[in-house]
Scaffold this motif. Structure first.
Motif, PDB file in Angstrom:
ATOM      1  N   SER A   1     108.276 -20.872  63.104  1.00  0.00           N
ATOM      2  CA  SER A   1     108.832 -20.503  61.797  1.00  0.00           C
ATOM      3  C   SER A   1     108.567 -21.555  60.730  1.00  0.00           C
ATOM      4  O   SER A   1     109.065 -21.430  59.613  1.00  0.00           O
ATOM      5  N   CYS A   2     107.775 -22.575  61.051  1.00  0.00           N
ATOM      6  CA  CYS A   2     107.535 -23.694  60.135  1.00  0.00           C
ATOM      7  C   CYS A   2     106.036 -23.849  59.860  1.00  0.00           C
ATOM      8  O   CYS A   2     105.376 -24.730  60.436  1.00  0.00           O
ATOM      9  N   PRO A   3     105.453 -23.032  58.980  1.00  0.00           N
ATOM     10  CA  PRO A   3     104.031 -23.162  58.665  1.00  0.00           C
ATOM     11  C   PRO A   3     103.780 -24.339  57.718  1.00  0.00           C
ATOM     12  O   PRO A   3     104.658 -24.707  56.932  1.00  0.00           O
ATOM     13  N   PRO A   4     102.608 -24.942  57.776  1.00  0.00           N
ATOM     14  CA  PRO A   4     102.279 -26.019  56.836  1.00  0.00           C
ATOM     15  C   PRO A   4     102.029 -25.472  55.437  1.00  0.00           C
ATOM     16  O   PRO A   4     101.546 -24.351  55.275  1.00  0.00           O
ATOM     17  N   SER A   5     102.347 -26.271  54.428  1.00  0.00           N
ATOM     18  CA  SER A   5     102.139 -25.872  53.036  1.00  0.00           C
ATOM     19  C   SER A   5     100.925 -26.539  52.419  1.00  0.00           C
ATOM     20  O   SER A   5     100.558 -26.228  51.283  1.00  0.00           O
ATOM     21  N   ARG A   6     100.297 -27.460  53.135  1.00  0.00           N
ATOM     22  CA  ARG A   6      99.098 -28.155  52.651  1.00  0.00           C
ATOM     23  C   ARG A   6      98.051 -28.154  53.762  1.00  0.00           C
ATOM     24  O   ARG A   6      98.379 -27.958  54.938  1.00  0.00           O
ATOM     25  N   PRO A   7      96.782 -28.402  53.415  1.00  0.00           N
ATOM     26  CA  PRO A   7      95.764 -28.536  54.463  1.00  0.00           C
ATOM     27  C   PRO A   7      96.114 -29.672  55.420  1.00  0.00           C
ATOM     28  O   PRO A   7      96.588 -30.732  55.004  1.00  0.00           O
ATOM     29  N   LEU A   8      95.881 -29.448  56.700  1.00  0.00           N
ATOM     30  CA  LEU A   8      96.208 -30.452  57.705  1.00  0.00           C
ATOM     31  C   LEU A   8      95.176 -31.574  57.761  1.00  0.00           C
ATOM     32  O   LEU A   8      95.512 -32.723  58.034  1.00  0.00           O
ATOM     33  N   ASP A   9      93.926 -31.251  57.513  1.00  0.00           N
ATOM     34  CA  ASP A   9      92.816 -32.170  57.745  1.00  0.00           C
ATOM     35  C   ASP A   9      92.767 -33.264  56.682  1.00  0.00           C
ATOM     36  O   ASP A   9      92.622 -32.984  55.487  1.00  0.00           O
ATOM     37  N   LEU A  10      92.862 -34.522  57.123  1.00  0.00           N
ATOM     38  CA  LEU A  10      92.673 -35.677  56.241  1.00  0.00           C
ATOM     39  C   LEU A  10      91.418 -36.464  56.602  1.00  0.00           C
ATOM     40  O   LEU A  10      91.158 -37.502  55.997  1.00  0.00           O
ATOM     41  N   GLY A  11      90.664 -35.981  57.574  1.00  0.00           N
ATOM     42  CA  GLY A  11      89.388 -36.611  57.882  1.00  0.00           C
ATOM     43  C   GLY A  11      89.382 -37.410  59.173  1.00  0.00           C
ATOM     44  O   GLY A  11      90.410 -37.623  59.827  1.00  0.00           O
TER      45      GLY A  11
END
Length: 247
Positions: free
Chosen positions: A131-141
């Motif tokens: 029930s907790c989706p991310p609100s930003r892209p996960l990938d930081l490199g």
């Protein structure tokens, strides 16, 4: 070694290491078991694939708390699918408006595989609970030939929300708490480290298992891009008879 960095931000997150009866708590920061589970889902690992999990679990883990958020409590009700009887009321805790930078360190081929999977995941990622989706892209490199996990986390910009950064605009440098997996000695000990039961051994629903993991807490200082110098209050000349002028 290589390091993969992830941004974990969302309206709600929940990273539990213990669940007693109808109470589901959350830690103040993402757990290794939760983040490794996210990466395992990204590569399409089956829940009962303990061999594949063992490879991921060997990665060294660290997390930086960029925005601690606030703890909220939710009550949930449910009914049994077959009988329709009411299930016990459950109490669940979440972190609201929190932002973290997580990192895993390991051999370059595995880190590159995880990086590719993270950008095209086999299963949708979530922040501790479905029930907790991310609100930003996960990938930081990915950082190849990185000195160590702490160096990578220290070089990463501050990812707190703009409003949170502006709240600290009078501070040009911000101290952030970080939890790093501590290296162990030949006897499996890590002097001066705390322990957390979030080392995943099996995600199989029939026998989920986790082991203790040594964790070292430290402070990482970052730059505040919204820093503004504090303006000095103007000094006014004092005239005790000024109010009498024109009388």
């Amino acid at each position: 070694m290589s390091v993969l960095t992830l941004q974990l931000a969302g309206p709600l997150q929940s990273w539990g290491v213990a669940a007693r009866f109808a109470r589901r708590s959350t830690e103040n920061a993402p757990t290794k078991s939760g983040v490794i589970g996210l990466l395992a889902a990204a590569v399409g690992l089956d829940r009962d694939d303990d061999t594949g999990l063992a490879e991921l679990a060997q990665l060294r883990f660290g997390v930086r708390i960029d925005q601690p958020g606030s703890r909220v409590r939710d009550f949930q009700t449910a009914h049994h699918f077959d009988t329709g009887e009411a299930m016990p009321l459950s109490e669940r805790y979440y972190l609201a408006d929190a932002v973290f930078v997580a990192a895993v360190e390991g051999a370059a081929p595995l880190i590159d595989q995880l990086h590719t999977a993270l950008r095209a995941p086999a299963y949708l990622p979530y922040l501790g609970r479905r029930s907790c989706p991310p609100s930003r892209p996960l990938d930081l490199g990915v950082h190849h030939n990185a000195p160590d996990l702490r160096t990578v986390l220290a070089a990463e910009p501050w990812h707190a929300a703009d409003w949170h950064q502006r709240r600290h605009r009078h501070q040009s440098r911000i101290d952030l708490t970080a939890h790093l997996e501590a290296p162990t000695t030949g006897f499996g000990e890590a002097p001066g480290a705390d322990t957390l039961r979030d080392q995943p051994l099996s995600y199989d629903p029939r026998h989920r298992r986790y082991a203790l993991r040594p964790v070292h807490t430290t402070t990482i200082t970052v730059t505040n891009p919204h820093a503004r110098p504090r303006e000095a209050a103007p000094v006014l000349a004092h005239d005790p008879t000024g109010h009498l002028e024109g009388a």
